[in-house]
Design a protein around this motif. Structure first.
Motif, PDB file in Angstrom:
ATOM      1  N   GLU A  82      -6.686  22.317  27.339  1.00 19.08           N
ATOM      2  CA  GLU A  82      -6.908  20.891  27.527  1.00 19.08           C
ATOM      3  C   GLU A  82      -6.857  20.346  28.871  1.00 19.08           C
ATOM      4  O   GLU A  82      -7.755  19.797  29.353  1.00 19.08           O
ATOM      5  CB  GLU A  82      -5.810  20.201  26.764  1.00 19.08           C
TER       6      GLU A  82
ATOM      7  N   PRO B  23      -2.471  16.465  29.604  1.00 24.85           N
ATOM      8  CA  PRO B  23      -2.631  16.547  28.336  1.00 24.85           C
ATOM      9  C   PRO B  23      -1.475  16.105  27.503  1.00 24.85           C
ATOM     10  O   PRO B  23      -1.706  15.440  26.498  1.00 24.85           O
ATOM     11  CB  PRO B  23      -3.070  17.966  28.060  1.00 24.85           C
TER      12      PRO B  23
ATOM     13  N   ASP C 260     -11.221  16.358  21.563  1.00 25.53           N
ATOM     14  CA  ASP C 260     -11.981  15.581  22.501  1.00 25.53           C
ATOM     15  C   ASP C 260     -13.185  14.841  21.281  1.00 25.53           C
ATOM     16  O   ASP C 260     -13.396  13.717  21.676  1.00 25.53           O
ATOM     17  CB  ASP C 260     -12.595  16.298  23.438  1.00 25.53           C
TER      18      ASP C 260
END
Length: 500
Positions: free
Chosen positions: A199, A323, A351
């Motif tokens: 991430e 993240p 996402d």
């Protein structure tokens, strides 16, 4: 091959403390390679994305990729690392067919980033801080394909082919310090740490972060020590594991395998091991080399790196949200349960869901479609879900469902048609005449026909047994090819049953 003897996981934890260390390799998405002008992209015919520098031909000289250096610094900052004011490259000498120069340009005693920490959150809510020892730059090796055997591995192969397209791609290797205290959570800690790294690099935009393509690979070091002892046990290193599920399974397997050997009076060999997804086991690779075996020495053809404080400050200011903090915020905003949110994260769709929500779709609908129908098709085809359909395309489908033009069944058909390239959602609805029939007269005609065909069901409905309406609703939906609102059909069925 005989099945490896394993100790029960809980029993292994009673006898031994597991200690892990993780080495994550991140391929950077620069346009060119780390030290040459060769193009850097996935695919291409074998040995076409190369230059004389990649192939180590006499008289060639490496040139450092500036963007790769900036990406490495950004990653180091995102990992909470200190950035070295003076950093250099070294030659790591080893002989293997996929390394054309017979050495790899890497960093040894002066990495670009060091002394960092990453916070991760487990499914049970436990927060773990994983200490980062270093993050250093290097170039990737080429790829060997072993042919003529049954397994695709070197054992049993008749010959091997080498492709240098990957050779020289910029890498950042992130090395943790030993992770203690993981206990039963140790396998999940390994997987969640790699997930967090993925991430971070995606958020920074410095890597495609496609684990199935090897953009992110993890070497998992596992050792056990008897309860009450302070000396670390001998470690094994399971190489190049490239999925989160496999990382968790590989660490768990090694804990159970090593525990069985140690409890039986055996010893652990310090070696690399290979993970086999099909059998869920690791197998021996080669005896693990120590740093001295690589005969590191400073790279004579490259000057040291001295990033300015101004550059570091500007890259620090551009860092995205961490993240872990982003996950907490999104889960709270979306009101997902821990299981719902974890399903999205584990599928690599955080996402995609976030972008779909930003496009106006409800969080529940975004999660439903990405982790449901789209992931089902993606799993069948062996490709990432986001390669099948765009956020915009899915948003258009959901808007048609919200407007009452499509129901879920029809929406699945439209999604399938989008994936096969038949056009936009609106074009497919028109071409296939998929819109829900909203004309009550057409629905009533189908209902009357179904009721008259099943007089016994009609009588049950009249007698107040409304659950019997399900048979009529099913018949009507079949007659309408699924192009009806089931709730509206139910209302009309109950009305017509009293009127006929």
């Amino acid at each position: 091959m005989a099945k490896t003897k394993l100790m029960d996981f809980d029993k292994a934890l009673e006898l031994f403390e597991p200690v892990i260390g993780l080495e994550v390799h991140v391929e950077l998405n620069t346009k060119t390679k780390m030290f040459s002008a060769a193009p850097n992209f996935f695919g291409g015919d074998p040995n076409t994305n190369v230059t004389p520098v990649c192939l180590g031909l006499p008289g060639t000289l490496p040139v450092v990729n500036e963007k790769a250096v900036k990406s490495a610094i950004s990653l180091g900052l995102a990992l909470g690392c200190e950035i070295a004011e003076h950093s250099g490259f070294a030659r790591k000498n080893y002989f293997y067919p996929d390394m054309a120069k017979d050495y790899q340009i890497s960093q040894y005693d002066d990495p670009i980033a060091f002394n960092g920490s990453v916070e991760i959150e487990l499914s049970n809510g436990r927060v773990v801080h994983v200490e980062i020892e270093r993050a250093h730059m290097e170039e990737d090796a080429g790829k060997l394909t072993h042919e003529g055997g049954a397994t695709g591995r070197i054992q049993g192969a008749t010959h091997s082919a080498v492709d240098y397209n990957r050779g020289g791609i910029p890498l950042v290797e992130i090395v943790t310090r030993p992770v203690f205290g993981g206990e039963a959570d140790t396998p999940e800690i390994a997987a969640e740490y790699v997930s967090t790294i993925r991430e971070i690099v995606k958020g920074l935009g410095i890597s495609e972060a496609r684990m199935e393509r090897g953009n992110i690979r993890c070497d998992a070091n596992v050792s056990l020590r008897p309860r009450g002892e302070s000396k670390l046990g001998t470690r094994t290193e399971t190489k190049n594991v490239n999925s989160l599920r496999s990382i968790e399974r590989a660490v768990r397997f090694e804990i159970q395998r090593q525990a069985q050997i140690l409890a039986s009076g055996g010893t652990i060999l310090q070696e690399t091991r290979h993970w086999h997804e099909d059998t869920g086991e690791t197998s021996a690779g080669r005896v693990k080399s120590d740093a001295d075996d690589y005969r590191y020495f400073p790279e004579p053809d490259l000057a040291p790196l001295q990033p300015s404080r101004e550059l570091v400050a500007s890259l620090r200011a551009a860092l995205p949200e961490h993240p872990t903090l982003r996950r907490r915020r999104l889960r709270a905003e979306w009101e997902f349960t821990a299981l719902e949110f974890r399903d999205v994260v584990n599928a690599g769709l955080l996402d995609a869901v976030a972008d779909t929500v930003a496009a106006g779709v409800t969080p529940a609908a975004a999660r439903k479609w990405w982790t449901g129908e789209i992931s089902r098709i993606a799993n069948e085809r062996g490709v990432p879900a986001t390669e099948l359909i765009s956020v915009q395309q899915l948003t258009e489908v959901v808007e048609l469902v919200t407007a009452g033009t499509l129901n879920d069944k029809l929406a699945r058909e439209v999604i399938g048609a989008i994936i096969t390239g038949e056009g936009s959602a609106a074009e497919i609805v028109t071409a296939r005449s998929l819109a829900i029939v909203s004309d009550d007269s057409a629905l009533t005609a189908a209902i009357d026909e179904a009721l008259q065909a099943q007089p016994d069901v009609l009588q049950k409905i009249r007698d107040g047994k409304v659950q019997a309406a399900g048979a009529i609703i099913g018949a009507v939906m079949k007659a309408m090819r699924g192009q009806a609102d089931a709730a509206r059909v139910r209302e009309l069925v109950l009305e017509r049953a009293q009127e006929l």
